[in-house]
Design a protein around this motif. Structure first.
Motif: not given
Length: 292
Positions: A252, A233-234, A256-257
């Motif tokens: 992911s 994700m990062e 997160w969004k």
């Protein structure tokens, strides 16, 4: 009586871990599973009991959501390409370091290859983002020296995801290298000497001795990397934000969004599916690896 005291003392030492596991792992996991069957949103935080159950509607919506389907495809491509690339680079580096390099140079290369793995992924992603800038980036500047016009690596749908894959493989292969190198040093030298006496060449010794001896380690690296890559994700968050046009959106990052805009129930359903896929693939890989 002594046995009971030892058992009680053992539970005293284990209790802090169990509490941490329940509060920060099991609790959120069960909460996410419960939310996935409701229409829970950020506006319902003040009245948790006022949420409405929706059954499996969130899961049906996942299959109809174009962005989430695109994220699933991107994640699959990422895992399928990055997994063998990372393990292959790690194994190649380990074999090279194990084949006669002096102690001091070997230690230098081990540190150099492993350092990106323990460096902040956010910092590395930011550095690579600058390296891949279309105008001022070092990569395109070097390409200009040989007469090649470099693309806009992170702004082009065709090159954005491959760029992230290359960066991730570069960052991650150092871990596999260290694990493989430790395993290589445990292989008896007599096996190679006997094969060499029998006339086996370098590649024959590699495929008939090295690879079979490293099979448990290869299995470990495969499972470990698969679990990590499925949750990437990062990298897209920092480098592309999931763009352009969702070409680097991962599952992911999509989850997160959704949490960010307050769709807790929907995000919980997506997280539950991702968790199930990770567990299923890990179990499948372990069974296939052990059966061989």
């Amino acid at each position: 009586m002594i046995h009971a005291r030892r058992t009680g003392l053992g539970w005293v030492f284990v209790l802090p871990f169990l509490l941490m596991f329940v509060v920060f792992h099991l609790g959120p996991l069960l909460a996410g599973l419960g939310m996935s069957f409701t229409d829970f949103r950020s506006t319902d935080v003040a009245d948790v009991l006022g949420v409405n159950p929706v059954g499996v509607q969130n899961y049906i919506r996942l299959a109809q959501d174009e962005a989430m389907v695109r994220a699933a495809v991107n994640t699959l491509v990422f895992v399928v390409v990055c997994l063998p690339l990372t393990i292959g680079l790690g194994l190649a580096a380990a074999v090279a370091l194990n084949s006669g390099i002096g102690r001091l140079p070997a230690a230098f290369f081990r540190l150099g290859y492993y350092l990106p793995h323990i460096t902040s992924i956010i910092g590395i992603a930011v550095a690579w983002k600058f390296l891949l800038e279309p105008e001022a980036g070092l990569v395109n500047r070097l390409l200009e020296l040989v007469g090649v016009q470099g693309p806009a690596w992170l702004q082009d749908q065709r090159t954005a995801l491959p760029s992230i894959i290359v960066m991730t493989a570069w960052r991650g292969f150092g871990f596999d290298m260290v694990v493989f190198l430790a395993a290589l040093q445990g292989i008896p030298r007599e096996l190679y000497e006997a094969a060499e006496v029998d006339g086996a060449g370098r590649w024959q010794r590699f495929w008939s001795i090295t690879v079979p001896q490293l099979r448990p380690v290869i299995l470990f690296c495969t499972v470990y990397s698969t679990v990590g890559f499925l949750q990437f994700m990062e990298e897209p968050l920092v480098m592309t934000g999931g763009g352009p046009l969702n070409s680097t959106l991962s599952v992911s990052l999509a989850i997160w969004k959704q949490f960010g805009v307050g769709n807790y129930g929907y995000a919980g359903a997506a997280a539950t599916v991702l968790f199930t896929v990770i567990i299923a693939l890990a179990v499948l890989q372990l069974r296939i690896g052990r059966s061989r």
